[in-house]
Enzyme design. Structure first.
Site: not given
Ligand code: FES
Length: 129
Positions: A35, A104
């Site tokens: 990402c 995350c």
């Protein structure tokens, strides 16, 4: 059910401990290649306790919320506890993250481990789990 918990939204909108810690003696930076998000943790360690902590996250809302919550979880804590912090604990403290956003919270765990690694390199002490 909403995609994100109220805690995630709160920590995303009002992140705790954001910024650079000028007198940090342990700094860890990690990124996720997929990402492209980057997280940097600054720790001030004294007497084997995280006296202060700040973070900079260039990333998604879940990464910001995860780093904010992680700083809250380790502030004032002994290194023996900090070194055990997992992304699972961060996620639970946030009342969960969507499955595709779990990575995350992994960044937060990795950034803290990277900071502890930096501390070990600087001091020669062994603090990582
Ligand atoms: Fe990459 Fe959240 S999407 S850290």
């Amino acid at each position: 059910m909403a995609l994100y918990s109220e805690k995630v939204m709160d920590h995303f909108r009002n992140p705790r401990n954001v910024g650079v810690l000028e007198d940090a003696n342990a700094v860890g930076e990690v990124g996720n290649a997929k990402c492209g998000d980057i997280m940097k943790m600054y720790l001030k360690i004294e007497d084997d306790v995280v006296q202060d902590v700040k973070f900079e996250t260039f990333g998604c809302g879940s990464a910001i919320a995860s780093s904010s919550m992680a700083t809250e979880l380790i502030k004032g804590k002994p290194l023996s506890e900090v070194s055990q912090l997992t992304n699972k604990a961060v996620t639970e403290a946030l009342d969960g993250l969507p499955a595709h956003k779990l990575h995350c919270s992994v960044l937060a765990e990795e950034a803290i481990q990277a900071a502890l690694q930096d501390y070990e390199t600087r001091t020669g002490k062994h603090v990582q789990a």
